[in-house]
Design a protein around this motif. Structure first.
Motif, PDB file in Angstrom:
ATOM      1  N   PHE A  28       0.929  -1.339  -0.028  1.00 43.50           N
ATOM      2  CA  PHE A  28      -0.119  -0.275   0.015  1.00 43.50           C
ATOM      3  C   PHE A  28       0.848   1.248   0.049  1.00 43.50           C
ATOM      4  O   PHE A  28       1.694   1.441   0.805  1.00 43.50           O
ATOM      5  CB  PHE A  28      -0.872   0.076   1.179  1.00 43.50           C
ATOM      6  CG  PHE A  28      -1.878   1.261   1.372  1.00 43.50           C
ATOM      7  CD1 PHE A  28      -2.748   1.646   0.593  1.00 43.50           C
ATOM      8  CD2 PHE A  28      -1.688   2.286   2.295  1.00 43.50           C
ATOM      9  CE1 PHE A  28      -3.619   2.701   0.674  1.00 43.50           C
ATOM     10  CE2 PHE A  28      -2.092   3.521   2.553  1.00 43.50           C
ATOM     11  CZ  PHE A  28      -3.394   3.400   1.462  1.00 43.50           C
ATOM     12  N   HIS A  29       0.669   2.070  -0.866  1.00 44.29           N
ATOM     13  CA  HIS A  29       1.407   3.507  -1.099  1.00 44.29           C
ATOM     14  C   HIS A  29       0.590   4.436  -1.518  1.00 44.29           C
ATOM     15  O   HIS A  29      -0.876   4.249  -1.885  1.00 44.29           O
ATOM     16  CB  HIS A  29       2.374   3.452  -2.326  1.00 44.29           C
ATOM     17  CG  HIS A  29       3.321   2.349  -2.298  1.00 44.29           C
ATOM     18  ND1 HIS A  29       4.671   2.093  -1.321  1.00 44.29           N
ATOM     19  CD2 HIS A  29       3.303   0.990  -2.672  1.00 44.29           C
ATOM     20  CE1 HIS A  29       5.049   1.041  -1.660  1.00 44.29           C
ATOM     21  NE2 HIS A  29       4.299   0.130  -2.373  1.00 44.29           N
ATOM     22  N   GLN A  30       0.783   5.804  -1.111  1.00 46.15           N
ATOM     23  CA  GLN A  30       0.019   6.909  -1.273  1.00 46.15           C
ATOM     24  C   GLN A  30       0.692   8.107  -1.875  1.00 46.15           C
ATOM     25  O   GLN A  30       2.028   8.144  -1.851  1.00 46.15           O
ATOM     26  CB  GLN A  30      -0.531   7.366  -0.094  1.00 46.15           C
ATOM     27  CG  GLN A  30      -1.399   6.714   0.915  1.00 46.15           C
ATOM     28  CD  GLN A  30      -1.545   7.299   2.479  1.00 46.15           C
ATOM     29  OE1 GLN A  30      -2.127   8.031   2.523  1.00 46.15           O
ATOM     30  NE2 GLN A  30      -0.521   6.463   3.253  1.00 46.15           N
ATOM     31  N   ASP A  31      -0.042   8.559  -2.986  1.00 51.94           N
ATOM     32  CA  ASP A  31       0.592   9.645  -3.538  1.00 51.94           C
ATOM     33  C   ASP A  31       0.438  10.969  -2.658  1.00 51.94           C
ATOM     34  O   ASP A  31      -0.426  10.899  -2.135  1.00 51.94           O
ATOM     35  CB  ASP A  31       0.002   9.937  -5.020  1.00 51.94           C
ATOM     36  CG  ASP A  31       0.575   8.928  -5.986  1.00 51.94           C
ATOM     37  OD1 ASP A  31       1.657   8.210  -5.790  1.00 51.94           O
ATOM     38  OD2 ASP A  31       0.112   8.919  -7.204  1.00 51.94           O
ATOM     39  N   GLU A  32       1.141  11.704  -2.951  1.00 52.67           N
ATOM     40  CA  GLU A  32       0.980  13.208  -2.193  1.00 52.67           C
ATOM     41  C   GLU A  32      -0.342  13.806  -2.379  1.00 52.67           C
ATOM     42  O   GLU A  32      -0.726  14.092  -3.758  1.00 52.67           O
ATOM     43  CB  GLU A  32       2.063  14.206  -2.337  1.00 52.67           C
ATOM     44  CG  GLU A  32       2.135  15.570  -1.667  1.00 52.67           C
ATOM     45  CD  GLU A  32       3.229  16.408  -1.716  1.00 52.67           C
ATOM     46  OE1 GLU A  32       3.324  17.555  -1.278  1.00 52.67           O
ATOM     47  OE2 GLU A  32       4.163  15.975  -2.403  1.00 52.67           O
ATOM     48  N   GLY A  33      -1.294  13.887  -1.742  1.00 54.52           N
ATOM     49  CA  GLY A  33      -2.514  14.728  -1.811  1.00 54.52           C
ATOM     50  C   GLY A  33      -3.342  13.861  -2.503  1.00 54.52           C
ATOM     51  O   GLY A  33      -4.745  14.456  -2.752  1.00 54.52           O
ATOM     52  N   GLU A  34      -3.125  12.626  -2.570  1.00 57.91           N
ATOM     53  CA  GLU A  34      -4.183  11.477  -3.039  1.00 57.91           C
ATOM     54  C   GLU A  34      -5.430  11.568  -2.272  1.00 57.91           C
ATOM     55  O   GLU A  34      -5.443  11.493  -0.951  1.00 57.91           O
ATOM     56  CB  GLU A  34      -3.486  10.157  -3.164  1.00 57.91           C
ATOM     57  CG  GLU A  34      -4.456   9.196  -4.023  1.00 57.91           C
ATOM     58  CD  GLU A  34      -3.771   7.884  -4.200  1.00 57.91           C
ATOM     59  OE1 GLU A  34      -4.444   7.066  -4.786  1.00 57.91           O
ATOM     60  OE2 GLU A  34      -2.722   7.564  -3.377  1.00 57.91           O
ATOM     61  N   PRO A  35      -6.631  11.776  -2.945  1.00 58.73           N
ATOM     62  CA  PRO A  35      -7.696  11.608  -2.288  1.00 58.73           C
ATOM     63  C   PRO A  35      -8.192  10.444  -1.426  1.00 58.73           C
ATOM     64  O   PRO A  35      -7.721   9.318  -1.844  1.00 58.73           O
ATOM     65  CB  PRO A  35      -8.876  11.792  -3.452  1.00 58.73           C
ATOM     66  CG  PRO A  35      -8.299  12.474  -4.442  1.00 58.73           C
ATOM     67  CD  PRO A  35      -6.629  11.863  -4.317  1.00 58.73           C
ATOM     68  N   LEU A  36      -8.620  10.638  -0.200  1.00 58.08           N
ATOM     69  CA  LEU A  36      -8.904   9.235   0.653  1.00 58.08           C
ATOM     70  C   LEU A  36     -10.277   8.794   0.630  1.00 58.08           C
ATOM     71  O   LEU A  36     -11.130   9.740   0.655  1.00 58.08           O
ATOM     72  CB  LEU A  36      -8.401   9.556   2.123  1.00 58.08           C
ATOM     73  CG  LEU A  36      -6.802  10.194   2.072  1.00 58.08           C
ATOM     74  CD1 LEU A  36      -6.564  10.275   3.503  1.00 58.08           C
ATOM     75  CD2 LEU A  36      -5.938   8.999   1.835  1.00 58.08           C
ATOM     76  N   GLU A  37     -10.455   7.424   0.645  1.00 60.14           N
ATOM     77  CA  GLU A  37     -11.904   7.310   0.776  1.00 60.14           C
ATOM     78  C   GLU A  37     -12.003   6.623   2.110  1.00 60.14           C
ATOM     79  O   GLU A  37     -13.416   6.365   2.677  1.00 60.14           O
ATOM     80  CB  GLU A  37     -12.102   5.690  -0.136  1.00 60.14           C
ATOM     81  CG  GLU A  37     -12.019   6.169  -1.481  1.00 60.14           C
ATOM     82  CD  GLU A  37     -12.382   4.915  -2.762  1.00 60.14           C
ATOM     83  OE1 GLU A  37     -12.753   3.866  -2.151  1.00 60.14           O
ATOM     84  OE2 GLU A  37     -12.564   5.352  -3.733  1.00 60.14           O
TER      85      GLU A  37
END
Length: 344
Positions: free
Chosen positions: A30-39
């Motif tokens: 699991f990785h996230q991008d900067e500012g990626e919208p969250l569910e």
């Protein structure tokens, strides 16, 4: 427990940190991008989800987790990797170990409520500490999976693996401490032969054959089994294994974890190397323990001093570090693989 809980929460909301669960040869990340919208964003409950994937730790299990911080050498001499393994005693951490495709029913524990009616199938990889699953509501895929239930995914007569690769169902790695879910496509023909950026999975049959719970390069005590990992921001490369300008702050933050959670003899050894360098002692005057992880810690310390001191250290100090590396960390960059990114 409260201290570890705070650390887990802080890294869950850190977009530069990655998470993984699985075993040697099968991992979900699991990785996230900067500012990626969250569910879903519930760090108090150790839950976070985006449209591409999700991670969840079982809050009730945190007090039983034994964290093990470690660093590993890269085949490229200007790099290294680091992580914190989240372990349980071996007797408590082992899963079902199913060796055939098995229907488990609706995934009532799915991170997102909308996924809880989909059907979960254990892929039957026989992993010691993780049930590596696929989840789907696709009628065609369900029919194929059910027709092949009770058979090995690697059975030459099974049509399940090809159907999974074509349909790209969710992949779910379930352990005793939580789960990682991946909603993106499986890396393969439909993704240009590479894993997509962000959450993804790796399944490497040649590594599965070893039956190991983790890489031999990670100093996990024999009485523990790693169930998951968090991967704080690396100071010399990004999540896709591209070189970056050295980040001294990221290094310092991980050293706090290393001091607290590494194998007990390794932080004092690192301090001894740094003290020797500070006192202008040459490598032939320093005794390196024979243990492989002690040797690696010495080499890692020298790499870090070399790379992170590119701008801040004196010419004399860097020359001393270079001499130490010539003696103790002589490696070649030729043919090194870009395998330092999590799971790559």
């Amino acid at each position: 427990m409260a201290q570890l809980l705070d650390i887990l929460r802080d890294h869950l909301v850190d977009e530069k940190a990655g998470w993984s669960m699985g075993s040697f040869g099968a991992v979900a990340e699991f990785h996230q991008d900067e500012g990626e919208p969250l569910e879903l964003d519930e760090p108090g409950l150790l839950v976070r989800a985006t449209r591409r994937g999700a991670a969840q730790l079982d809050l009730a299990m945190v007090e039983r987790i034994v964290p093990v911080a470690y660093e590993t050498l890269s085949p490229k001499p200007h790099r290294w990797s680091h992580a914190v393994a989240l372990c349980l005693p071996r007797a408590d951490g082992l899963g079902a170990g199913r060796s055939v495709l098995t229907e488990l029913g609706p995934d009532e524990n799915a991170v997102r409520p909308a996924d809880r009616s989909a059907i979960l199938f254990d892929m039957g990889l026989g992993l010691p500490q993780c049930d590596f699953c696929v989840r789907t509501e696709d009628p065609q895929l369900l029919a194929i999976l059910r027709a092949n239930s009770g058979r090995s995914l690697f059975d030459p007569g099974s049509s399940a693996s090809g159907a999974i690769l074509k349909a790209h169902p969710h992949r779910v790695a379930v352990t005793k401490i939580g789960r990682v879910e991946v909603f993106q496509k499986i890396g393969g023909p439909d993704t240009g032969g590479v894993s997509p950026p962000g959450p993804h999975t790796h399944l490497l049959p040649q590594l599965l054959k070893s039956g190991r719970t983790h890489s031999a390069n990670t100093p996990i005590p024999n009485d523990l089994v790693p169930l998951g990992y968090f991967h704080p921001a690396n100071p010399v490369m990004d999540g896709m294994a591209a070189d970056i300008e050295p980040d001294v702050d990221a290094h310092a933050r991980f050293q706090v974890l290393f001091e607290r959670y590494a194998r007990p003899d390794l932080p004092p050894l690192r301090r001894a190397v740094l003290e020797a360098l500070a006192n202008n002692i040459e490598a032939d005057q320093f005794t390196v323990p024979a243990d492989r992880f002690c040797r690696a810690t010495v080499r890692l310390t020298l790499r870090q001093q070399d790379r992170l001191g590119e701008r801040s250290r004196s010419t004399e100090y860097r020359a001393l570090v270079s001499r130490w590396r010539q003696a103790l960390d002589r490696v070649s960059d030729t043919g090194a693989a870009d395998d330092e990114a999590i799971g790559h």
